[in-house]
Design a protein around this motif. Structure first.
Motif, PDB file in Angstrom:
ATOM      1  N   VAL A 187     -59.824   3.456 -14.999  1.00 45.82           N
ATOM      2  CA  VAL A 187     -61.300   3.331 -14.818  1.00 45.82           C
ATOM      3  C   VAL A 187     -61.174   4.839 -13.961  1.00 45.82           C
ATOM      4  O   VAL A 187     -59.549   5.229 -12.600  1.00 45.82           O
ATOM      5  CB  VAL A 187     -61.428   2.387 -13.853  1.00 45.82           C
ATOM      6  CG1 VAL A 187     -62.705   2.216 -13.039  1.00 45.82           C
ATOM      7  CG2 VAL A 187     -61.322   1.069 -14.254  1.00 45.82           C
ATOM      8  N   ASP A 188     -61.466   5.784 -13.592  1.00 45.96           N
ATOM      9  CA  ASP A 188     -62.208   6.470 -12.781  1.00 45.96           C
ATOM     10  C   ASP A 188     -63.013   7.170 -12.573  1.00 45.96           C
ATOM     11  O   ASP A 188     -64.233   7.592 -13.141  1.00 45.96           O
ATOM     12  CB  ASP A 188     -61.477   8.087 -13.861  1.00 45.96           C
ATOM     13  CG  ASP A 188     -61.651   9.350 -12.681  1.00 45.96           C
ATOM     14  OD1 ASP A 188     -61.764   9.113 -11.724  1.00 45.96           O
ATOM     15  OD2 ASP A 188     -60.807  10.337 -12.935  1.00 45.96           O
ATOM     16  N   ILE A 189     -63.595   6.509 -11.128  1.00 45.83           N
ATOM     17  CA  ILE A 189     -64.828   7.063 -10.678  1.00 45.83           C
ATOM     18  C   ILE A 189     -65.109   8.208 -10.409  1.00 45.83           C
ATOM     19  O   ILE A 189     -64.056   8.881 -10.126  1.00 45.83           O
ATOM     20  CB  ILE A 189     -65.430   5.749  -9.252  1.00 45.83           C
ATOM     21  CG1 ILE A 189     -64.865   4.583  -9.086  1.00 45.83           C
ATOM     22  CG2 ILE A 189     -66.168   6.094  -8.912  1.00 45.83           C
ATOM     23  CD1 ILE A 189     -65.499   3.737  -9.927  1.00 45.83           C
ATOM     24  N   GLN A 190     -66.146   8.715 -11.210  1.00 44.82           N
ATOM     25  CA  GLN A 190     -66.650   9.878 -11.222  1.00 44.82           C
ATOM     26  C   GLN A 190     -67.876  10.032  -9.490  1.00 44.82           C
ATOM     27  O   GLN A 190     -67.894  11.623  -8.982  1.00 44.82           O
ATOM     28  CB  GLN A 190     -67.666   9.906 -11.919  1.00 44.82           C
ATOM     29  CG  GLN A 190     -66.801   9.756 -13.492  1.00 44.82           C
ATOM     30  CD  GLN A 190     -65.335  11.094 -13.502  1.00 44.82           C
ATOM     31  OE1 GLN A 190     -65.321  12.233 -13.965  1.00 44.82           O
ATOM     32  NE2 GLN A 190     -64.848  10.855 -13.622  1.00 44.82           N
ATOM     33  N   ALA A 246     -60.293   6.376 -18.509  1.00 48.85           N
ATOM     34  CA  ALA A 246     -59.404   6.700 -18.004  1.00 48.85           C
ATOM     35  C   ALA A 246     -58.153   6.550 -18.346  1.00 48.85           C
ATOM     36  O   ALA A 246     -57.345   7.660 -19.156  1.00 48.85           O
ATOM     37  CB  ALA A 246     -58.367   6.297 -16.909  1.00 48.85           C
ATOM     38  N   GLY A 247     -57.563   5.239 -19.274  1.00 50.04           N
ATOM     39  CA  GLY A 247     -57.234   5.086 -20.350  1.00 50.04           C
ATOM     40  C   GLY A 247     -57.754   5.338 -21.651  1.00 50.04           C
ATOM     41  O   GLY A 247     -59.041   5.270 -22.135  1.00 50.04           O
ATOM     42  N   SER A 307     -62.955  -4.706 -18.663  1.00 50.63           N
ATOM     43  CA  SER A 307     -63.028  -4.955 -17.547  1.00 50.63           C
ATOM     44  C   SER A 307     -62.485  -4.746 -16.951  1.00 50.63           C
ATOM     45  O   SER A 307     -61.224  -3.680 -16.941  1.00 50.63           O
ATOM     46  CB  SER A 307     -63.516  -6.423 -17.560  1.00 50.63           C
ATOM     47  OG  SER A 307     -61.813  -6.618 -18.137  1.00 50.63           O
ATOM     48  N   PHE A 308     -63.254  -4.492 -15.372  1.00 51.41           N
ATOM     49  CA  PHE A 308     -62.612  -3.623 -14.500  1.00 51.41           C
ATOM     50  C   PHE A 308     -63.188  -4.585 -12.912  1.00 51.41           C
ATOM     51  O   PHE A 308     -64.193  -5.563 -13.110  1.00 51.41           O
ATOM     52  CB  PHE A 308     -62.534  -2.724 -14.090  1.00 51.41           C
ATOM     53  CG  PHE A 308     -63.724  -1.639 -13.906  1.00 51.41           C
ATOM     54  CD1 PHE A 308     -64.124  -1.951 -15.439  1.00 51.41           C
ATOM     55  CD2 PHE A 308     -63.510  -1.419 -12.661  1.00 51.41           C
ATOM     56  CE1 PHE A 308     -65.460  -0.549 -15.037  1.00 51.41           C
ATOM     57  CE2 PHE A 308     -65.245  -0.806 -12.755  1.00 51.41           C
ATOM     58  CZ  PHE A 308     -66.205  -0.481 -13.266  1.00 51.41           C
ATOM     59  N   TYR A 309     -62.529  -4.310 -12.061  1.00 54.36           N
ATOM     60  CA  TYR A 309     -63.074  -4.826 -10.789  1.00 54.36           C
ATOM     61  C   TYR A 309     -63.121  -3.324  -9.476  1.00 54.36           C
ATOM     62  O   TYR A 309     -62.834  -2.646  -9.910  1.00 54.36           O
ATOM     63  CB  TYR A 309     -61.723  -5.407 -10.144  1.00 54.36           C
ATOM     64  CG  TYR A 309     -61.600  -6.671 -10.831  1.00 54.36           C
ATOM     65  CD1 TYR A 309     -62.535  -8.177  -9.995  1.00 54.36           C
ATOM     66  CD2 TYR A 309     -60.270  -6.599 -11.397  1.00 54.36           C
ATOM     67  CE1 TYR A 309     -61.927  -8.799 -10.965  1.00 54.36           C
ATOM     68  CE2 TYR A 309     -60.095  -8.225 -11.803  1.00 54.36           C
ATOM     69  CZ  TYR A 309     -60.761  -9.491 -11.815  1.00 54.36           C
ATOM     70  OH  TYR A 309     -60.742 -10.618 -11.988  1.00 54.36           O
ATOM     71  N   LEU A 310     -64.249  -3.245  -9.013  1.00 54.91           N
ATOM     72  CA  LEU A 310     -65.290  -2.892  -7.812  1.00 54.91           C
ATOM     73  C   LEU A 310     -65.024  -3.706  -6.722  1.00 54.91           C
ATOM     74  O   LEU A 310     -64.986  -5.383  -6.766  1.00 54.91           O
ATOM     75  CB  LEU A 310     -66.473  -2.263  -7.940  1.00 54.91           C
ATOM     76  CG  LEU A 310     -66.562  -1.799  -8.760  1.00 54.91           C
ATOM     77  CD1 LEU A 310     -68.581  -0.711  -8.619  1.00 54.91           C
ATOM     78  CD2 LEU A 310     -66.023  -0.098  -8.690  1.00 54.91           C
TER      79      LEU A 310
END
Ligand SMILES: [Zn+2]
Length: 540
Positions: free
Chosen positions: A27-30, A56-57, A62-65
């Motif tokens: 993950v990469d927040i823009q 990014a991968g 799914s991922f977490y904030l």
């Protein structure tokens, strides 16, 4: 098995050194847009967060904030809506994290938009309180990882993003935020909406807003950007005197390091828990900064230097926070050296040395890069600041002024708006100096102990000669240590200077002086960090 502890040290540095944050490489927040309505009387905020995310991968499902959930004391954030590219998602918000379970698997390089609506009373991170003038103020205070107490983010310095803050506040407040003010809109009900936009990626630790009844002083341009100071109205008149040097400091650092990274620099009186907090483009100072009898130039220089080191070139891992604090502390010393003179810089080095020695006595196992630290606030210690600064000072003497400055400048350019670890800096200094610096970095940054120098002198042969003994008295010897000695003699204006190698054996070095020695001073130019006395006078 004497080599074993050293081997373990090497392994722990390279393999176990990551801080505990579970970084998700996919993950990469823009970009973040936080639309925030402030309700100061209720200590509450309503937020609509729009977040642009890139994969990014290889794949992402799914991922977490990070976002604080509801706490037993009634504080915390409650999510009302969550959507992915406009499509509603189920809200799973536990353990201060939001699970973002995407309806499809995305591939590397794909981008998407999340929107999260939430509200609540921030437990911390956004401080809504009555100040010492009995006026309500609102200030972000995120370091190290308190952004997620009010902002849905990946709350770790390794994921930088651009950010817009659209802040709706009662009309009486001036509102500052990271970036530039694009417009203000008057709304019904005596509210004003302030549109701040920052198009340079920054870490969440320095991504803030502030609202208070300020008087704003435009102090002119420096480094090509506007400089201003924001003070509580009732403190403004006397307080502004503390900020007289801001333009000079910014110009000095901009010339020394390289192009200032942000669109403005504001100095803001606030309620930060720290003496100063280097938020990107708007430094927040503690409320009483205006009342202090002490000149604040060094504090201002330190926080200003963080704009390059910490905010722009940021540590990738919390355990390397000396890349922020040691650099900001040493850049302040360089400012002092250039603007106030070498004697004041040496006084600062001496004060720093005392802090390092005291801290080392209290925490003898703690090194600058201390991977055993879990509680991040414990990293704000004399090792990160003063020993980090001393390390840079010694590195400068080892490679020379020109190579040192060129390397610091190159490090900034290489990692501007990005992240680095200590080895990234080392590689640049090694390339520029042609020296192998691995053991020097390991000795001073990964080793917890300090050289402890036991020494004495005596005159021999009448007043003809002096004998000086210096030995390392700590447990394990430091290699290749030498120290300068200044021998002061009656009827001679300048001291005699000698450089003496120092190891763990006691050996007397004898020099012809032809005069009565009044005082011997170790390390007169303050080039070596050690525990021990600086001077020994002749016995009366
Ligand atoms: Zn700092």
């Amino acid at each position: 098995m004497r080599v074993l502890p050293f081997l373990i040290l090497l392994i722990s540095n390279s393999l176990l050194g990551a801080d505990p944050y579970p970084i998700d490489p996919n993950v990469d927040i823009q970009h973040y847009t936080f639309d925030i309505e402030l309700f100061p009387d209720q200590s509450r905020i309503d937020v609509v967060a729009k977040i642009d995310v890139a994969v990014a991968g290889p794949t992402l499902k799914s991922f977490y904030l990070d976002l604080d959930d509801e706490n037993t004391d009634g504080t915390g954030m409650q999510i009302s809506d969550l959507s992915y590219n406009g499509q509603a998602l189920t809200v799973v918000h536990d353990d201060d994290r939001i699970l973002i379970d995407l309806p499809e698997t995305l591939k590397q390089g794909e981008e998407f938009a999340l929107q999260i609506s939430y509200s609540g009373t921030p437990k911390d991170g956004l401080i809504i309180r009555t100040n010492d003038k009995k006026r309500t103020t609102i200030f972000g205070d995120n370091w190290p990882n308190r952004a997620h107490l009010w902002l849905s983010t990946i709350d770790h310095p390794s994921d930088k993003a651009t950010v817009d803050f659209h802040v709706t506040a009662p009309k009486k407040y001036q509102v500052i935020a990271t970036g530039l003010l694009k417009k203000q809109e008057s709304l019904s009900g005596k509210m004003v909406k302030h549109f701040w936009s920052n198009d340079v990626p920054i870490p969440t630790k320095v991504m803030v807003i502030g609202a208070a009844e300020f008087e704003v002083f435009e102090q002119g341009q420096a480094a090509g950007v506007p400089v201003s100071t924001w003070l509580y109205k009732s403190d403004a008149k006397k307080g502004i005197k503390k900020f007289a040097e801001t333009v000079n400091i910014l110009n000095f650092l901009n010339d020394w390091i390289g192009e200032y990274p942000y669109a403005k620099l504001a100095h803001v009186q606030s309620t930060t828990r720290y003496g100063g907090m280097e938020n990107a483009g708007n430094i927040f100072y503690y409320e009483n900064v205006v009342n202090s009898a002490v000149p604040r130039d060094r504090l201002i220089a330190h926080e200003t230097a963080h704009q390059w080191f910490g905010n722009s070139a940021s540590e990738k891992d919390w355990h390397h926070v000396w890349l922020s604090e040691g650099f900001a502390t040493y850049m302040t010393m360089i400012y002092v050296e250039q603007m106030k003179g070498i004697d004041e810089m040496r006084e600062d080095l001496e004060k720093a040395r005392v802090r390092v020695v005291d801290f080392n006595r209290k925490k003898p196992k703690s090194s600058v890069i201390d991977t055993t630290v879990v509680e991040l606030n414990e990293l704000l210690n004399a090792n990160s600041y003063q020993k980090g600064a001393w390390f840079l000072h010694m590195l400068r003497h080892k490679v020379g002024d020109e190579v040192f400055q060129a390397s610091v400048r190159e490090y900034y350019i290489a990692y501007r708006d990005d992240n680095a670890l200590t080895d990234d800096f080392r590689a640049i200094v090694e390339k520029n100096s042609g020296q192998e610096l691995g053991s020097f970095f390991t000795t001073w940054l990964y080793r917890p102990d300090l050289p402890k120098l036991d020494w004495s002198w005596r005159q021999t042969g009448g007043d003809q000669r002096i004998g000086i003994r210096i030995k390392q008295a700590q447990m394990r010897a430091f290699d290749k240590l030498s120290v300068e000695v200044a021998i002061h003699i009656t009827n001679r204006a300048e001291p005699i200077l000698k450089t003496i190698p120092v190891n763990s054996l006691s050996k007397e070095y004898s020099y012809l002086v032809n005069g009565q020695v009044t005082k011997v001073e170790l390390d007169p130019d303050r080039k070596l960090l050690f525990e021990g006395d600086y001077t020994k006078d002749a016995r009366k």
